[in-house]
Design a protein around this motif. Structure first.
Motif, PDB file in Angstrom:
ATOM      1  N   SER A 178      -5.138  39.359  -1.654  1.00 20.31           N
ATOM      2  CA  SER A 178      -5.748  38.140  -1.114  1.00 20.31           C
ATOM      3  C   SER A 178      -5.051  36.863  -1.556  1.00 20.31           C
ATOM      4  CB  SER A 178      -7.226  38.085  -1.501  1.00 20.31           C
ATOM      5  OG  SER A 178      -7.368  38.098  -2.909  1.00 20.31           O
TER       6      SER A 178
ATOM      7  N   GLY B 179      -6.794  33.671  -0.809  1.00 13.90           N
ATOM      8  CA  GLY B 179      -8.051  33.999  -0.140  1.00 13.90           C
ATOM      9  C   GLY B 179      -8.187  33.372   1.231  1.00 13.90           C
TER      10      GLY B 179
ATOM     11  N   GLU C 217      -7.326  40.957  -5.686  1.00 17.79           N
ATOM     12  CA  GLU C 217      -6.167  40.239  -6.227  1.00 17.79           C
ATOM     13  C   GLU C 217      -5.975  40.656  -7.681  1.00 17.79           C
ATOM     14  OE1 GLU C 217      -3.032  38.309  -7.256  1.00 17.79           O
ATOM     15  OE2 GLU C 217      -3.682  38.241  -5.151  1.00 17.79           O
TER      16      GLU C 217
ATOM     17  N   LEU D 153      -8.111  31.198  -6.105  1.00 16.25           N
ATOM     18  CA  LEU D 153      -9.093  31.865  -5.244  1.00 16.25           C
ATOM     19  C   LEU D 153     -10.518  31.372  -5.487  1.00 16.25           C
ATOM     20  CD1 LEU D 153      -9.945  33.978  -3.203  1.00 16.25           C
ATOM     21  CD2 LEU D 153      -9.764  35.720  -4.992  1.00 16.25           C
TER      22      LEU D 153
END
Length: 314
Positions: free
Chosen positions: A169, A172, A190, A200
């Motif tokens: 990710s 994100g 992640e 994130l």
């Protein structure tokens, strides 16, 4: 044999030797020394004398015994000379090791260059990492992927309600886009704790999607192996995005692992971003490839259920 010269002698050890100095050393035990004097009558310069030992030596230069005798002959302490050489080498090694330890690690910094393209969080800026440590999906690729998924679900303006799994990710941005466009929940995988804490998590807080998000700080391979325990009671995900670092994964192995994972089901859509010169299979488990597009050096493949396939022209 005694040699008397007015000019200094240069020994193989790099020591200037004054042959006029009476050292009172016996030469009976020392190997035979040949002295060659080279001079040029046309110019005035220092004479050069090369001292060659007649004792055989398998290596380069003089043997260690010859060196010791030569040093003692001209008034040097062989043990002190050897210890100084060892000290010099040791100091150089310590200096080199200190230089290696003093390598400066540049601090990791972020900036807000990404944004949510559509939905409830449209145009909100997202943090991303400066440099190439984290490479987010390009906006043109992301926009195309969500457009295809929305059309396949029968609703061009938003996604069908469901759960999204964002593998690799990073920032994100893909999972956040999914929540913004109608997904009820997104799971982010992640492995870098720094990215999770500084990129994130702040992005989820900034968009207001913390309550609709689940973060898994783990390697993707480990997550997929334990997916049956991590996906929860809701089972397989409705959408999965795969955006790995290009040079760090084997796509064939990765897609095979995804196809055997409990994370996918018969109605799952999989979005895969991959580089040029990578061959993607026409299917992933029970899912078939719906589209495969190129955006410069980036390619986008989407797999989905049979009911979402467009009828092919005959």
């Amino acid at each position: 044999m005694a040699v008397m010269l007015s000019s200094p002698i240069v020994s193989p050890l790099g020591i200037n030797i004054d042959m006029n100095k009476n050292l009172g050393v016996s030469y009976s035990s020392f190997p035979k020394i040949h002295a060659f004097r080279v001079c040029n009558p046309l110019c005035i310069r220092k004479s050069v004398v090369t001292v060659v030992s007649s004792r055989k030596n398998s290596g380069s230069g003089l043997a260690s015994e010859d060196k010791k005798l030569l040093l003692e002959r001209y008034g040097y302490d062989a043990n002190e000379f050897a210890s100084q050489s060892k000290k010099t080498r040791r100091k150089e090694e310590e200096r080199n090791s200190q230089k290696q330890e003093e390598v400066i690690v540049q601090p990791r910094t972020t900036h807000r260059l990404l944004q949510v393209l559509a939905g409830t969080a449209k145009r909100k800026k997202l943090l991303s990492l400066k440099g190439m440590d984290v490479r987010p999906m390009m906006e043109v690729v992301k926009g195309a992927a969500f457009g295809i998924l929305q059309a396949a679900g029968g609703c061009p303006t938003s996604l069908r309600p469901g759960r999204w799994l964002d593998l690799y990710s990073g920032t994100g941005s893909v999972g956040i886009e999914a929540i913004s466009r109608g997904c009820s929940e997104a799971h982010f995988v992640e492995m870098d704790p720094w990215v999770v804490s500084n990129v994130l998590q702040p992005n989820l807080e900034h968009t207001g999607f913390v309550d609709a998000s689940v973060i898994h700080t783990a390697r993707v391979e480990n997550f997929l192996e334990r997916a049956d325990k991590l996906v929860g009671k809701d089972g397989a995900f409705d959408y999965i995005s795969v955006t790995p670092p290009y040079m760090e994964v084997d796509y064939e192995v990765l897609m095979d692992q995804i196809s055997k994972s409990a994370a996918i089901g018969e109605n799952t859509f999989i979005v895969v971003e991959y580089p040029s010169r990578t061959t993607m299979l026409d299917s992933c488990g029970c899912l078939e490839k719906m589209t495969d597009r190129r955006f410069g050096r980036t390619h986008l493949a989407i797999y989905g259920p049979k009911w979402a396939q467009k009828p092919r022209k005959s």
